[in-house]
Motif scaffolding. Sequence first.
Motif, PDB file in Angstrom:
ATOM      1  N   TYR A  21       0.826  -1.199   0.000  1.00  0.00           N
ATOM      2  CA  TYR A  21       0.000   0.000   0.000  1.00  0.00           C
ATOM      3  C   TYR A  21       0.860   1.250   0.000  1.00  0.00           C
ATOM      4  CZ  TYR A  21      -3.919  -3.043   0.714  1.00  0.00           C
ATOM      5  OH  TYR A  21      -4.868  -4.010   0.526  1.00  0.00           O
ATOM      6  N   ASP A  22       0.500   2.217  -0.862  1.00  0.00           N
ATOM      7  CA  ASP A  22       1.245   3.466  -0.924  1.00  0.00           C
ATOM      8  C   ASP A  22       0.775   4.414   0.177  1.00  0.00           C
ATOM      9  OD1 ASP A  22      -1.123   4.720  -1.833  1.00  0.00           O
ATOM     10  OD2 ASP A  22      -0.455   4.776  -3.916  1.00  0.00           O
ATOM     11  N   THR A  23       1.350   5.591   0.227  1.00  0.00           N
ATOM     12  CA  THR A  23       1.027   6.557   1.290  1.00  0.00           C
ATOM     13  C   THR A  23      -0.402   7.078   1.193  1.00  0.00           C
ATOM     14  OG1 THR A  23       1.991   8.328  -0.032  1.00  0.00           O
ATOM     15  CG2 THR A  23       3.415   7.277   1.615  1.00  0.00           C
ATOM     16  N   ASN A  24      -1.064   6.869   0.047  1.00  0.00           N
ATOM     17  CA  ASN A  24      -2.467   7.257  -0.115  1.00  0.00           C
ATOM     18  C   ASN A  24      -3.419   6.108   0.193  1.00  0.00           C
ATOM     19  OD1 ASN A  24      -1.918   9.932  -1.012  1.00  0.00           O
ATOM     20  ND2 ASN A  24      -1.340   9.083  -3.000  1.00  0.00           N
ATOM     21  N   GLY A  25      -2.859   4.972   0.628  1.00  0.00           N
ATOM     22  CA  GLY A  25      -3.686   3.824   0.972  1.00  0.00           C
ATOM     23  C   GLY A  25      -4.101   2.982  -0.214  1.00  0.00           C
ATOM     24  N   GLN A  26      -3.499   3.198  -1.380  1.00  0.00           N
ATOM     25  CA  GLN A  26      -3.837   2.433  -2.580  1.00  0.00           C
ATOM     26  C   GLN A  26      -2.940   1.201  -2.689  1.00  0.00           C
ATOM     27  OE1 GLN A  26      -6.367   3.001  -4.660  1.00  0.00           O
ATOM     28  NE2 GLN A  26      -6.939   4.824  -3.500  1.00  0.00           N
ATOM     29  N   PRO A  27      -3.530   0.016  -2.914  1.00  0.00           N
ATOM     30  CA  PRO A  27      -2.701  -1.177  -3.095  1.00  0.00           C
ATOM     31  C   PRO A  27      -2.069  -1.208  -4.488  1.00  0.00           C
ATOM     32  CG  PRO A  27      -5.006  -1.756  -3.358  1.00  0.00           C
ATOM     33  CD  PRO A  27      -4.970  -0.305  -2.963  1.00  0.00           C
ATOM     34  N   HIS A  28      -0.859  -1.748  -4.553  1.00  0.00           N
ATOM     35  CA  HIS A  28      -0.154  -1.924  -5.823  1.00  0.00           C
ATOM     36  C   HIS A  28       0.403  -3.344  -5.873  1.00  0.00           C
ATOM     37  CE1 HIS A  28      -0.209   2.291  -7.173  1.00  0.00           C
ATOM     38  NE2 HIS A  28      -0.302   2.525  -5.875  1.00  0.00           N
ATOM     39  N   ALA A  29       0.057  -4.061  -6.934  1.00  0.00           N
ATOM     40  CA  ALA A  29       0.518  -5.440  -7.111  1.00  0.00           C
ATOM     41  C   ALA A  29       2.035  -5.464  -7.212  1.00  0.00           C
ATOM     42  CB  ALA A  29      -0.095  -6.045  -8.364  1.00  0.00           C
ATOM     43  N   PHE A  30       2.623  -6.499  -6.595  1.00  0.00           N
ATOM     44  CA  PHE A  30       4.061  -6.679  -6.707  1.00  0.00           C
ATOM     45  C   PHE A  30       4.396  -8.138  -6.959  1.00  0.00           C
ATOM     46  CE2 PHE A  30       3.546  -7.577  -2.147  1.00  0.00           C
ATOM     47  CZ  PHE A  30       4.329  -8.712  -1.996  1.00  0.00           C
ATOM     48  N   ARG A  31       5.604  -8.328  -7.462  1.00  0.00           N
ATOM     49  CA  ARG A  31       6.209  -9.647  -7.642  1.00  0.00           C
ATOM     50  C   ARG A  31       7.586  -9.556  -7.015  1.00  0.00           C
ATOM     51  NH1 ARG A  31       9.862 -11.955 -11.150  1.00  0.00           N
ATOM     52  NH2 ARG A  31       9.531 -14.155 -11.637  1.00  0.00           N
ATOM     53  N   TRP A  32       7.881 -10.479  -6.092  1.00  0.00           N
ATOM     54  CA  TRP A  32       9.176 -10.470  -5.416  1.00  0.00           C
ATOM     55  C   TRP A  32       9.932 -11.752  -5.741  1.00  0.00           C
ATOM     56  CZ3 TRP A  32      11.667 -13.830  -2.282  1.00  0.00           C
ATOM     57  CH2 TRP A  32      12.844 -13.369  -1.673  1.00  0.00           C
ATOM     58  N   SER A  33      11.224 -11.594  -6.024  1.00  0.00           N
ATOM     59  CA  SER A  33      12.122 -12.726  -6.229  1.00  0.00           C
ATOM     60  C   SER A  33      13.484 -12.338  -5.661  1.00  0.00           C
ATOM     61  CB  SER A  33      12.242 -13.063  -7.719  1.00  0.00           C
ATOM     62  OG  SER A  33      12.901 -12.011  -8.396  1.00  0.00           O
ATOM     63  N   ALA A  34      14.484 -13.168  -5.855  1.00  0.00           N
ATOM     64  CA  ALA A  34      15.834 -12.863  -5.366  1.00  0.00           C
ATOM     65  C   ALA A  34      16.353 -11.548  -5.947  1.00  0.00           C
ATOM     66  CB  ALA A  34      16.789 -14.004  -5.703  1.00  0.00           C
ATOM     67  N   ALA A  35      15.807 -11.146  -7.098  1.00  0.00           N
ATOM     68  CA  ALA A  35      16.214  -9.886  -7.721  1.00  0.00           C
ATOM     69  C   ALA A  35      15.600  -8.667  -7.028  1.00  0.00           C
ATOM     70  CB  ALA A  35      15.838  -9.888  -9.196  1.00  0.00           C
ATOM     71  N   GLY A  36      14.649  -8.892  -6.117  1.00  0.00           N
ATOM     72  CA  GLY A  36      14.009  -7.797  -5.400  1.00  0.00           C
ATOM     73  C   GLY A  36      12.536  -7.678  -5.726  1.00  0.00           C
ATOM     74  N   MET A  37      11.914  -6.606  -5.205  1.00  0.00           N
ATOM     75  CA  MET A  37      10.488  -6.375  -5.389  1.00  0.00           C
ATOM     76  C   MET A  37      10.260  -5.551  -6.653  1.00  0.00           C
ATOM     77  SD  MET A  37       7.631  -4.732  -2.860  1.00  0.00           S
ATOM     78  CE  MET A  37       7.784  -6.013  -1.646  1.00  0.00           C
ATOM     79  N   GLN A  38       9.294  -5.988  -7.442  1.00  0.00           N
ATOM     80  CA  GLN A  38       8.941  -5.309  -8.679  1.00  0.00           C
ATOM     81  C   GLN A  38       7.477  -4.923  -8.625  1.00  0.00           C
ATOM     82  OE1 GLN A  38       9.284  -7.887 -12.093  1.00  0.00           O
ATOM     83  NE2 GLN A  38       8.962  -6.231 -13.535  1.00  0.00           N
ATOM     84  N   GLU A  39       7.175  -3.630  -8.749  1.00  0.00           N
ATOM     85  CA  GLU A  39       5.789  -3.193  -8.844  1.00  0.00           C
ATOM     86  C   GLU A  39       5.297  -3.520 -10.244  1.00  0.00           C
ATOM     87  OE1 GLU A  39       2.960   0.710  -8.672  1.00  0.00           O
ATOM     88  OE2 GLU A  39       4.774   0.745  -7.464  1.00  0.00           O
ATOM     89  N   LEU A  40       4.056  -4.036 -10.351  1.00  0.00           N
ATOM     90  CA  LEU A  40       3.541  -4.505 -11.636  1.00  0.00           C
ATOM     91  C   LEU A  40       2.708  -3.476 -12.380  1.00  0.00           C
ATOM     92  CD1 LEU A  40       2.593  -8.165 -10.695  1.00  0.00           C
ATOM     93  CD2 LEU A  40       4.799  -7.221 -11.432  1.00  0.00           C
ATOM     94  N   GLY A  41       2.414  -2.345 -11.765  1.00  0.00           N
ATOM     95  CA  GLY A  41       1.637  -1.310 -12.432  1.00  0.00           C
ATOM     96  C   GLY A  41       0.147  -1.502 -12.254  1.00  0.00           C
ATOM     97  N   THR A  42      -0.622  -0.827 -13.121  1.00  0.00           N
ATOM     98  CA  THR A  42      -2.085  -0.918 -13.104  1.00  0.00           C
ATOM     99  C   THR A  42      -2.585  -0.960 -14.543  1.00  0.00           C
ATOM    100  OG1 THR A  42      -2.590   1.453 -13.212  1.00  0.00           O
ATOM    101  CG2 THR A  42      -2.152   0.522 -11.011  1.00  0.00           C
ATOM    102  N   LEU A  43      -3.886  -1.082 -14.687  1.00  0.00           N
ATOM    103  CA  LEU A  43      -4.532  -1.024 -16.003  1.00  0.00           C
ATOM    104  C   LEU A  43      -5.002   0.394 -16.310  1.00  0.00           C
ATOM    105  CD1 LEU A  43      -6.603  -4.336 -15.805  1.00  0.00           C
ATOM    106  CD2 LEU A  43      -4.554  -3.909 -17.187  1.00  0.00           C
ATOM    107  N   GLY A  44      -4.290   1.383 -15.775  1.00  0.00           N
ATOM    108  CA  GLY A  44      -4.619   2.788 -16.009  1.00  0.00           C
ATOM    109  C   GLY A  44      -5.272   3.468 -14.828  1.00  0.00           C
TER     110      GLY A  44
END
Length: 175
Positions: A21-44
Amino acid sequence: GLSGGAYAVSANGSVIAGATYDTNGQPHAFRWSAAGMQELGTLGGLSSEAFGLSGDGAVVVGRSTTADGRSHAFRWTAAAGMKDLGTLGGVTSEAYAVSGDGSVVVGDAQDSTGATRAFRWTAATGLQNLTSMNAGSIGSGSYLVFATAVSGDGRHVVGYGYNRRTGRYEAYSTN
């Protein structure tokens, strides 16, 4: 972000997906692996959440808001990014699970009457209403509401729906 949660893990445990969740309380999808956390974006839209991972962690599924604020199911890969899976004629959908190889996605979507129905998606068929696909075996007046998991080979879907004969919501399995 302020907080977050993991909702899915790959078969060998090396990849995790969820939402932070960001500072505005909005959730953001992520994918985590040994390379680190990656935010996946949104559909707009403003938010997204990841609920399922393929066996190797390369395919992520979940829901995201679109530019008009509606929630739609998505399928994400590194090569293609986040792709909108659409609806069954209504305005919302969400994906909960994906097969081991990432080719079959299941969840729920509104149909053209606004009713929520379980779906199965493949690249070849697009979104398919599981109630329609299984009409001969579930009985007249019964319907499948949510598809919550799919087998590794993509053949078997489980969830729950309404059984008209018993007058109850019950678990189901398709094949």
